[in-house]
Design a protein around this motif. Structure first.
Motif, PDB file in Angstrom:
ATOM      1  N   VAL A  85       1.016  -1.519  -0.499  1.00 38.35           N
ATOM      2  CA  VAL A  85       0.285   0.107   0.079  1.00 38.35           C
ATOM      3  C   VAL A  85       1.212   1.237  -0.474  1.00 38.35           C
ATOM      4  O   VAL A  85       1.542   1.300   0.544  1.00 38.35           O
ATOM      5  CB  VAL A  85      -0.982   0.279   1.620  1.00 38.35           C
ATOM      6  CG1 VAL A  85      -1.805   1.295   1.220  1.00 38.35           C
ATOM      7  CG2 VAL A  85      -1.809  -1.105   1.102  1.00 38.35           C
ATOM      8  N   CYS A  86       0.991   2.272  -0.896  1.00 36.09           N
ATOM      9  CA  CYS A  86       1.345   3.744  -1.160  1.00 36.09           C
ATOM     10  C   CYS A  86       0.440   4.596  -0.181  1.00 36.09           C
ATOM     11  O   CYS A  86      -0.989   5.321  -0.909  1.00 36.09           O
ATOM     12  CB  CYS A  86       2.276   3.838  -2.220  1.00 36.09           C
ATOM     13  SG  CYS A  86       2.192   5.004  -2.929  1.00 36.09           S
ATOM     14  N   LEU A  87       0.230   4.661   0.988  1.00 38.95           N
ATOM     15  CA  LEU A  87      -0.450   6.716   0.982  1.00 38.95           C
ATOM     16  C   LEU A  87       0.702   7.998   1.044  1.00 38.95           C
ATOM     17  O   LEU A  87       1.397   7.852   0.998  1.00 38.95           O
ATOM     18  CB  LEU A  87      -0.085   6.286   2.483  1.00 38.95           C
ATOM     19  CG  LEU A  87      -1.310   7.263   3.188  1.00 38.95           C
ATOM     20  CD1 LEU A  87      -2.211   7.338   3.130  1.00 38.95           C
ATOM     21  CD2 LEU A  87      -0.928   6.897   4.469  1.00 38.95           C
ATOM     22  N   LEU A  88      -0.715   8.063  -0.069  1.00 41.18           N
ATOM     23  CA  LEU A  88       0.361   9.894  -0.349  1.00 41.18           C
ATOM     24  C   LEU A  88       0.105  10.470   0.769  1.00 41.18           C
ATOM     25  O   LEU A  88      -1.662  10.730   0.629  1.00 41.18           O
ATOM     26  CB  LEU A  88      -0.062  10.558  -1.995  1.00 41.18           C
ATOM     27  CG  LEU A  88       0.129   9.371  -2.878  1.00 41.18           C
ATOM     28  CD1 LEU A  88      -1.022   9.861  -4.160  1.00 41.18           C
ATOM     29  CD2 LEU A  88       1.853   8.962  -2.991  1.00 41.18           C
ATOM     30  N   ASP A  89       0.829  11.067   0.812  1.00 40.56           N
ATOM     31  CA  ASP A  89       0.257  12.467   2.338  1.00 40.56           C
ATOM     32  C   ASP A  89       1.202  13.642   1.727  1.00 40.56           C
ATOM     33  O   ASP A  89       2.103  13.941   1.521  1.00 40.56           O
ATOM     34  CB  ASP A  89       0.962  12.026   3.433  1.00 40.56           C
ATOM     35  CG  ASP A  89       1.187  12.892   4.782  1.00 40.56           C
ATOM     36  OD1 ASP A  89       0.327  14.057   4.640  1.00 40.56           O
ATOM     37  OD2 ASP A  89       1.453  12.363   5.827  1.00 40.56           O
ATOM     38  N   MET A  90       0.521  14.241   1.439  1.00 40.04           N
ATOM     39  CA  MET A  90       0.517  16.269   0.952  1.00 40.04           C
ATOM     40  C   MET A  90       1.309  16.814   1.980  1.00 40.04           C
ATOM     41  O   MET A  90       2.325  17.415   1.023  1.00 40.04           O
ATOM     42  CB  MET A  90      -0.269  16.827   1.286  1.00 40.04           C
ATOM     43  CG  MET A  90      -1.403  16.922   2.363  1.00 40.04           C
ATOM     44  SD  MET A  90      -2.829  18.092   1.445  1.00 40.04           S
ATOM     45  CE  MET A  90      -2.839  19.424   2.527  1.00 40.04           C
ATOM     46  N   ASP A  91       1.832  15.956   3.454  1.00 38.34           N
ATOM     47  CA  ASP A  91       2.638  16.751   4.947  1.00 38.34           C
ATOM     48  C   ASP A  91       4.492  15.955   4.187  1.00 38.34           C
ATOM     49  O   ASP A  91       4.786  15.818   5.356  1.00 38.34           O
ATOM     50  CB  ASP A  91       1.943  16.650   5.249  1.00 38.34           C
ATOM     51  CG  ASP A  91       1.927  17.580   5.728  1.00 38.34           C
ATOM     52  OD1 ASP A  91       1.082  18.951   5.013  1.00 38.34           O
ATOM     53  OD2 ASP A  91      -0.104  17.560   6.240  1.00 38.34           O
ATOM     54  N   ALA A  92       4.076  14.723   3.573  1.00 38.01           N
ATOM     55  CA  ALA A  92       5.839  13.953   3.466  1.00 38.01           C
ATOM     56  C   ALA A  92       6.585  14.494   3.613  1.00 38.01           C
ATOM     57  O   ALA A  92       6.425  15.458   2.622  1.00 38.01           O
ATOM     58  CB  ALA A  92       5.289  13.322   2.267  1.00 38.01           C
ATOM     59  N   GLU A  93       7.052  14.132   3.548  1.00 33.39           N
ATOM     60  CA  GLU A  93       9.227  14.806   4.462  1.00 33.39           C
ATOM     61  C   GLU A  93       9.792  14.755   2.519  1.00 33.39           C
ATOM     62  O   GLU A  93      10.285  15.568   2.220  1.00 33.39           O
ATOM     63  CB  GLU A  93      10.086  14.745   5.619  1.00 33.39           C
ATOM     64  CG  GLU A  93       9.441  15.473   6.322  1.00 33.39           C
ATOM     65  CD  GLU A  93       9.461  14.084   7.886  1.00 33.39           C
ATOM     66  OE1 GLU A  93      11.215  13.921   8.253  1.00 33.39           O
ATOM     67  OE2 GLU A  93       9.446  14.767   9.246  1.00 33.39           O
ATOM     68  N   GLU A  94       9.577  13.253   2.547  1.00 34.78           N
ATOM     69  CA  GLU A  94      10.518  13.038   0.762  1.00 34.78           C
ATOM     70  C   GLU A  94       9.268  12.975   0.104  1.00 34.78           C
ATOM     71  O   GLU A  94       8.380  11.975   0.133  1.00 34.78           O
ATOM     72  CB  GLU A  94      10.790  11.178   0.751  1.00 34.78           C
ATOM     73  CG  GLU A  94      12.013  11.472   1.896  1.00 34.78           C
ATOM     74  CD  GLU A  94      12.311   9.983   2.650  1.00 34.78           C
ATOM     75  OE1 GLU A  94      12.406   8.919   0.648  1.00 34.78           O
ATOM     76  OE2 GLU A  94      12.841   9.686   3.854  1.00 34.78           O
ATOM     77  N   ALA A  95       9.493  13.183  -1.246  1.00 30.27           N
ATOM     78  CA  ALA A  95       8.765  13.692  -2.559  1.00 30.27           C
ATOM     79  C   ALA A  95       8.833  11.296  -3.077  1.00 30.27           C
ATOM     80  O   ALA A  95       9.391  11.077  -3.067  1.00 30.27           O
ATOM     81  CB  ALA A  95       9.312  14.035  -3.371  1.00 30.27           C
TER      82      ALA A  95
END
Length: 126
Positions: A110-120
């Protein structure tokens, strides 16, 4: 929230047509800006690879068809009547607690996309 499907059957489907994208709707109702974003997703991702969670009751998924005569994305090799993405009223949390209707057996892909993630997220991460 966008996820990739990960059970054995999904792995076989993913090899044939790519990942399944799951969007968890977090708003009350379906505001115009949200409808616009979802329409863009539907133009980009074939309906067969798209699932919306927490879909508002009484909201027709047909509202996501692109405006102005643009065609929705289609699975390669398929033509004809536009298909619509799947919707479910359940949340991601409910699916994780076992009400998954067979969608996931394992959460290891599962890949959760988080707009506040530290890494792109990079293309080779998929």
């Amino acid at each position: 929230v966008i996820l990739l499907m990960a059970d054995d059957a999904a792995k076989a489907r993913r090899r044939r047509r790519g990942p399944t994208y799951v969007v968890e709707h977090m708003e009350v109702g379906l505001e115009d800006w949200c409808r616009l974003e979802y329409r863009h997703i539907c133009k980009t991702i074939p309906a067969e690879q798209l699932l919306f969670l927490r879909w508002p009751a009484g909201v027709a998924v047909e509202q996501l068809l692109p405006e102005g005569g643009e065609e929705p994305a289609k699975e390669p090799g398929k033509a004809g009547t536009p298909s619509f993405p799947s919707t479910m009223p359940e949340s991601l949390e409910e699916l994780a607690r076992g009400k998954s209707h067979g969608l996931w057996r394992s959460w290891d892909r599962v890949c959760l996309l988080d707009m506040d993630a530290e890494e792109a997220l990079e293309p080779n991460d998929v």
